[in-house]
Design a protein around this motif. Structure first.
Motif, PDB file in Angstrom:
ATOM      1  N   LEU A 160       0.892  -1.097  -0.030  1.00 30.48           N
ATOM      2  CA  LEU A 160       0.012   0.149   0.072  1.00 30.48           C
ATOM      3  C   LEU A 160       0.973   1.281   0.115  1.00 30.48           C
ATOM      4  CD1 LEU A 160      -2.714  -0.983   2.548  1.00 30.48           C
ATOM      5  CD2 LEU A 160      -2.887  -0.715   0.008  1.00 30.48           C
ATOM      6  N   SER A 167       0.406   4.027  -2.826  1.00 32.67           N
ATOM      7  CA  SER A 167       0.051   5.380  -2.423  1.00 32.67           C
ATOM      8  C   SER A 167       0.861   6.596  -3.206  1.00 32.67           C
ATOM      9  CB  SER A 167       0.073   5.499  -0.924  1.00 32.67           C
ATOM     10  OG  SER A 167       1.372   5.453  -0.288  1.00 32.67           O
ATOM     11  N   ARG A 205       4.444  13.531  -1.990  1.00 33.73           N
ATOM     12  CA  ARG A 205       3.476  12.312  -1.749  1.00 33.73           C
ATOM     13  C   ARG A 205       4.337  11.269  -0.729  1.00 33.73           C
ATOM     14  NH1 ARG A 205       2.055  10.064  -7.789  1.00 33.73           N
ATOM     15  NH2 ARG A 205       0.933  11.554  -8.463  1.00 33.73           N
ATOM     16  N   THR A 207       2.055  10.071   2.767  1.00 35.58           N
ATOM     17  CA  THR A 207       1.900   8.496   2.933  1.00 35.58           C
ATOM     18  C   THR A 207       2.413   8.759   4.564  1.00 35.58           C
ATOM     19  OG1 THR A 207       2.217   8.224   0.894  1.00 35.58           O
ATOM     20  CG2 THR A 207       2.622   6.600   2.446  1.00 35.58           C
ATOM     21  N   THR A 267      -3.577   4.075   5.242  1.00 33.41           N
ATOM     22  CA  THR A 267      -3.122   4.125   4.116  1.00 33.41           C
ATOM     23  C   THR A 267      -3.953   3.570   3.014  1.00 33.41           C
ATOM     24  OG1 THR A 267      -0.888   3.829   5.181  1.00 33.41           O
ATOM     25  CG2 THR A 267      -0.885   3.669   2.696  1.00 33.41           C
ATOM     26  N   THR A 308      -5.227   5.683  -0.019  1.00 30.06           N
ATOM     27  CA  THR A 308      -4.880   5.092  -1.583  1.00 30.06           C
ATOM     28  C   THR A 308      -6.185   4.995  -2.370  1.00 30.06           C
ATOM     29  OG1 THR A 308      -2.851   4.094  -0.786  1.00 30.06           O
ATOM     30  CG2 THR A 308      -3.774   3.375  -3.029  1.00 30.06           C
ATOM     31  N   ARG A 343      -7.527   8.213  -3.708  1.00 30.48           N
ATOM     32  CA  ARG A 343      -6.999   8.763  -4.779  1.00 30.48           C
ATOM     33  C   ARG A 343      -7.027   7.754  -6.122  1.00 30.48           C
ATOM     34  NH1 ARG A 343      -0.835   9.720  -2.760  1.00 30.48           N
ATOM     35  NH2 ARG A 343      -1.567   8.560  -1.028  1.00 30.48           N
TER      36      ARG A 343
END
Length: 685
Positions: free
Chosen positions: A31, A35, A69, A73, A301, A305, A308
């Motif tokens: 993940l 992500s 990013r 995360t 997470t 994810t 998105r």
């Protein structure tokens, strides 16, 4: 034989531990990479791995990866770990499977203090954000815990207390958002739970607190293990139970406060992750806390994810809303399958009284007095506003015999005032019926999800088809409220519509629809628009169309509720006693809920989502005359209409020409009163 079985159990536990930690780390790594791949622009996994191992400043993807990013995360991992570990500790401290930072009101308290700090003392909020959010979270947790009865609280009472504290704080937070739009506009997206980070500052601020607090919690694991035992047993083993509880509460509040101060309130992580770990058989806190932290990080997470990956044409959903959509079904599953004794036993668990003897006022004189008072208040309301009308001219204009220069003004005020009276009547009677159905004086349409469902239905129209607002809004609100209630009824039917099950399922369904409302407000930028004002409850601009539609609702539903009132009275005696009287309990409860839901949905369609009124009016009437459904329907309706007309009058006169939503005034009045009711309920026990 015992040695062999013990060995097999030990081996089985070892494999479960390996699965929880090894599997969790493997899934989190996958993940983590995903992500980093998804966002405004997709980055191939090979490029992500290359950027992680060998960053090059001249490669745009590598800079995007490390500067935007990665902080997002990492803060998600820290937030998930902190919230999950806090939930595990709170469940142990309270010995309640529904305890977490959101169900205890910690997130709402921290959010309120951050918003207040931004408005009242921005310098302190900028320098010491953790101090303010921790203070708010601690006060909210203590209020919810003690109002629920402390160590003797049942899961449903703790969940209800936490929701009530959150509603109270939410009322004041909404007031700050409305009165200080400019100062708090940027906080609305943050208030929905957002992991968006523009640099590493948030991570640098949060990680030392999260790591240190997790370390302390794991180190004190044996002391927390002792809390699983009976209190007298723990004390006999030399454990300082009170101190251990205080330390655990402090760690939990601080971890939740750190998260809220950086990414906003995110719910359900602290509920879902510890239960997942406990289902594997892990009970020792030195394993439970890190395992919960791992799976909390994994959940956040995954939610971020997913948000998105399924971006819509208006952008991605806030992670807080995604977690609500993931976590609410988990709460539903938990209530329906894993929780046996959720309502508790003993006195006070299902009583319709929450403290204080009835005044035993005579019904007929009281009803006549309240009717006359409502008429007088309506006339006074018509005379007040930005332009005041003398009472003599007002009466003359109403009978077309006086000064007609006020006729246009009256055509605006008269339907608005009458709609406020009707809305108050509908909400108050809805509260009487729903409280009878769930046998709990602290329940109303907002508790069982009807209000949020109706608000969600209306918001769909406001956002998707704004041109159809006038015609479609009432139908959409009614449909949303009915759908929310139908979900609750359908899920609770297999539990014979148990009152405690209804409340817990209502909280879960309400969370789902509230998440949807948040998403639409954030994505359509409605936090400063009339749509957001409508969500707080407003009679502004209401006309004869709303009056006639709500009048039809009252004309059809109120006589039916009055006719069934004698049957609803029997629900207060408990299921076994009511069945002994020959009452079809489940059917009667369903009828009470249906009538209450329809009245609430009709009111929301006309005046927006107004909280607390359906709680306050029935309780005040019970204090006057005791428990009598038919009389409560009449007197509660009159009192509810009176309260909303007064709120509407105050809202349009106190800061004229600026108007304060009447629902906000009701909330600001109702919030302290409701906390008083909770306290009375606690004292009575």
């Amino acid at each position: 034989m015992n040695i062999k079985s013990n060995k097999e159990a030990s081996i089985g536990m070892t494999w479960r531990i390996i699965g929880i930690f090894g599997g969790g780390i493997a899934v989190l790594f996958v993940l983590f990479i995903l992500s980093l791949c998804f966002g405004e622009a997709k980055i191939p996994a090979t490029t992500v791995l290359e950027g992680l191992l060998h960053r090059r400043q001249d490669v745009m993807e590598h800079n995007l990866l490390w500067d935007i990013r990665m902080p997002r995360t990492v803060i998600g991992i820290l937030a998930g770990a902190a919230l999950a570990a806090a939930g595990a500790l709170l469940q142990t401290i309270t010995k309640n499977p529904l305890a977490s930072s959101d169900t205890l009101g910690i997130n709402a308290g921290a959010y309120f203090m951050v918003v207040l700090g931004m408005v009242a003392f921005p310098a302190m909020q900028h320098q010491y954000p953790l101090l303010l959010s921790a203070a708010g979270g601690l006060l909210a947790a203590l209020a919810a815990y003690f109002l629920s009865g402390g160590k003797t609280a049942t899961p449903v009472r703790l969940a209800l207390s936490g929701m009530i504290v959150s509603m109270v704080l939410g009322a004041f937070t909404s007031a700050l958002h409305i009165f200080y739009k400019t100062e708090t506009q940027n906080l609305f997206l943050w208030g929905a739970g957002s992991l968006i980070q523009l640099d590493w500052d948030g991570v640098k601020y949060a990680w030392p607190f999260v790591v240190a607090l997790l370390g302390v919690a794991v180190f004190a694991g044996r002391q927390f293990d002792a809390l699983e035992l009976d209190e007298s047993t723990s004390r006999s083993l030399g454990q300082r139970v009170g101190l251990t509880r205080a330390v655990g509460l402090g760690i939990s509040v601080l971890m939740a406060a750190v998260v809220v101060s950086v990414v906003g309130p995110i719910g359900f992580v602290g509920l879902v992750a510890p239960h997942l770990v406990r289902l594997s058989g892990i009970r020792k806190h030195r394993l439970l806390i890190p395992a919960s932290a791992l799976w909390g990080a994994l959940l956040i997470t995954a939610a971020d994810t997913l948000a998105r990956m399924v971006r819509s044409n208006v952008g991605e959903m806030p992670v807080g809303a995604v977690m609500a959509i993931i976590g609410a079904p988990w709460l539903i599953w938990l209530v329906l399958t894993k929780m046996k004794n959720i309502s508790g036993s003993g006195s006070g668990q299902s009583s319709m009284s929450i403290g204080g003897a009835a005044l035993r006022m005579r019904f007929a004189p009281t009803a006549i007095f309240m009717t006359i008072l409502l008429i007088v208040i309506i006339l006074v309301s018509l005379s007040l506003g930005g332009t005041r009308i003398p009472i003599a001219d007002l009466l003359g204009s109403l009978v077309h015999g006086g000064d007609q220069s006020y006729s246009v003004l009256l055509n605006l005020r008269l339907p608005r005032t009458l709609v406020a009276a009707e809305g108050g009547i509908a909400l108050a009677i809805s509260g009487v019926l729903i409280q009878s159905a769930v046998r709990n004086p602290l329940a109303d349409a907002s508790i069982i999800g009807v209000t949020s469902g109706a608000g969600f239905g209306a918001m769909i129209v406001l956002v998707a088809w704004p041109g159809l607002t006038i015609f479609a809004l009432p139908f959409a609100a009614i449909a949303g409220g009915v759908v929310a209630a139908a979900f609750v009824f359908f899920l609770a039917w297999r539990k014979s519509l148990n009152p405690s099950v209804l409340i817990l399922l209502g909280i879960a369904i309400s969370a789902i629809f509230s998440a949807g409302i948040q998403v639409m407000i954030v994505k359509a930028s409605l936090w400063s628009s009339s749509s957001f004002i409508w969500l707080t409850g407003s009679t502004y601009g209401r006309g004869w169309d709303q009056f006639y539609s709500l009048f039809i609702f009252l004309l059809v539903l109120v006589p039916l509720a009055y006719y069934l009132g004698r049957k609803f009275d029997l629900l207060a005696f408990g299921d076994e006693s009511s069945t002994g009287f020959g009452l079809p309990v489940r059917g009667t409860r369903l009828w009470a809920m249906i009538l209450g839901v329809l009245l609430a949905a009709g009111a929301v369609a006309s005046v927006g989502t107004i909280g607390f009124l359906g709680l306050m009016a029935p309780h005040a009437v019970r204090m006057m005359i005791g428990h009598h459904t038919r009389r409560s329907i009449i007197l509660s309706g009159l009192l509810g209409g009176l309260m909303l007309v007064i709120a509407d009058t105050i809202g349009r006169t106190i800061m004229a020409p600026t108007e304060i939503p009447s629902g906000l005034i009701i909330m600001l009045i109702g919030a302290p009163y409701f906390l008083f009711l909770m306290y009375r309920s606690l004292v009575r026990r």
